[in-house]
Scaffold this motif. Structure first.
Motif, PDB file in Angstrom:
ATOM      1  N   ILE A  88      25.442  -0.255  31.986  1.00  0.00           N
ATOM      2  CA  ILE A  88      26.163   1.002  32.176  1.00  0.00           C
ATOM      3  C   ILE A  88      25.187   2.156  32.337  1.00  0.00           C
ATOM      4  O   ILE A  88      25.347   3.018  33.210  1.00  0.00           O
ATOM      5  CB  ILE A  88      27.131   1.269  30.996  1.00  0.00           C
ATOM      6  CG1 ILE A  88      28.237   0.215  30.986  1.00  0.00           C
ATOM      7  CG2 ILE A  88      27.718   2.662  31.106  1.00  0.00           C
ATOM      8  CD1 ILE A  88      29.221   0.362  29.849  1.00  0.00           C
ATOM      9  N   THR A  93      22.163   1.967  33.419  1.00  0.00           N
ATOM     10  CA  THR A  93      21.530   1.801  34.724  1.00  0.00           C
ATOM     11  C   THR A  93      22.374   2.440  35.814  1.00  0.00           C
ATOM     12  O   THR A  93      21.869   3.187  36.659  1.00  0.00           O
ATOM     13  CB  THR A  93      21.328   0.309  35.040  1.00  0.00           C
ATOM     14  OG1 THR A  93      20.489  -0.273  34.048  1.00  0.00           O
ATOM     15  CG2 THR A  93      20.707   0.127  36.412  1.00  0.00           C
ATOM     16  N   LEU A  94      23.662   2.150  35.801  1.00  0.00           N
ATOM     17  CA  LEU A  94      24.559   2.698  36.819  1.00  0.00           C
ATOM     18  C   LEU A  94      24.641   4.220  36.742  1.00  0.00           C
ATOM     19  O   LEU A  94      24.681   4.904  37.771  1.00  0.00           O
ATOM     20  CB  LEU A  94      25.954   2.089  36.663  1.00  0.00           C
ATOM     21  CG  LEU A  94      26.059   0.587  36.947  1.00  0.00           C
ATOM     22  CD1 LEU A  94      27.468   0.087  36.661  1.00  0.00           C
ATOM     23  CD2 LEU A  94      25.668   0.274  38.392  1.00  0.00           C
ATOM     24  N   ILE A  95      24.649   4.755  35.517  1.00  0.00           N
ATOM     25  CA  ILE A  95      24.719   6.206  35.350  1.00  0.00           C
ATOM     26  C   ILE A  95      23.474   6.878  35.900  1.00  0.00           C
ATOM     27  O   ILE A  95      23.538   7.853  36.664  1.00  0.00           O
ATOM     28  CB  ILE A  95      24.908   6.575  33.867  1.00  0.00           C
ATOM     29  CG1 ILE A  95      26.289   6.126  33.389  1.00  0.00           C
ATOM     30  CG2 ILE A  95      24.734   8.084  33.658  1.00  0.00           C
ATOM     31  CD1 ILE A  95      26.519   6.334  31.908  1.00  0.00           C
TER      32      ILE A  95
END
Length: 234
Positions: free
Chosen positions: A2, A4-6
């Motif tokens: 999560i 990483t995606l942010i």
């Protein structure tokens, strides 16, 4: 994952926001030069402190320097070919610069996120964001003023942001558990490409647009990057 995606969304989103700012907003030449120099200074310190030095500590100076040299040479060759095809004033060169150094840079960002906490990647992610925003603004502005329509120019930068996001996610998923020597070369390849792009694309543009304050802005960028680096204890 999560986190990483942010981080990827924030960093790559800066490209789209910067492009929209350059195409539809008002961006004076001197302001553009100052901001680009600021971003360049921040990124220059970050590639040394967040990519090169950790690679030397965890691997060897040989792997680190090999990566830096390879990244600079590959960027220089490809940038030359891009300039021959698109010309130096179309904005395409800067788009290519961001793409060419951005792919290994975002691979390195994805690697840095492996097992890391938010503060540990704050310096690198923050500096990439600071760099992407004004570079995209300047490049998109040039492209929209050339042979590309505003809509086409914006979509080119959206596609670039998507490509770089994929590179960061791939680095995070595919390189987990890779030997430190391999990660060191990837990080330093990114660093070498970034340094080459700063010398050929970023600082010349900053000096051209705001020659009297470009040096001060670069120093302020270094200071800002140092402050960001202190967040991770570096």
């Amino acid at each position: 994952m999560i986190m990483t995606l942010i981080v990827v969304a924030v960093v790559s989103g800066a490209l789209v926001l910067g492009a929209a700012w350059g195409i539809y907003g008002k961006l004076g030449k001197r302001t553009e030069g100052f901001i680009v120099a600021l971003a360049g200074g921040a990124l220059l310190l970050s590639v040394v402190s967040e990519l090169i030095e950790p690679s030397i500590d965890k691997s060897s100076i040989f792997h680190a320097m090999a990566g830096v040299g390879a990244g600079a040479v590959v960027f220089a060759v490809l940038d030359y070919l891009v300039d021959e095809k698109w010309g130096s004033n179309s904005g395409g060169g800067l788009l290519a610069a961001i793409t060419l150094d951005g792919i290994p840079e975002n691979l390195a960002l994805g690697v840095a996120l492996i097992g890391a906490g938010p503060k540990e990647v704050a310096a690198l992610a923050g500096s990439i964001l600071l760099s992407n925003l004004p570079e995209a603004a300047g490049g998109a502005k040039s492209m929209a003023g050339g042979r590309h329509s505003k809509t086409k120019a914006l979509w080119l930068w959206v596609a670039t942001a998507a490509l770089l996001s994929a590179a960061a996610i791939a680095g995070n998923l595919l390189l987990e558990g890779a030997p430190e020597e391999v990660l060191a070369v990837i990080r330093c390849f990114a660093a070498g490409a970034v340094v080459a792009s700063l010398a050929t694309e970023v600082f010349p543009q900053a000096f051209k647009e705001d020659r009297h304050w470009a040096g001060v802005a670069t120093a302020l960028g270094v200071i800002l990057a140092f402050v960001l680096g202190s967040l991770s204890g570096g």
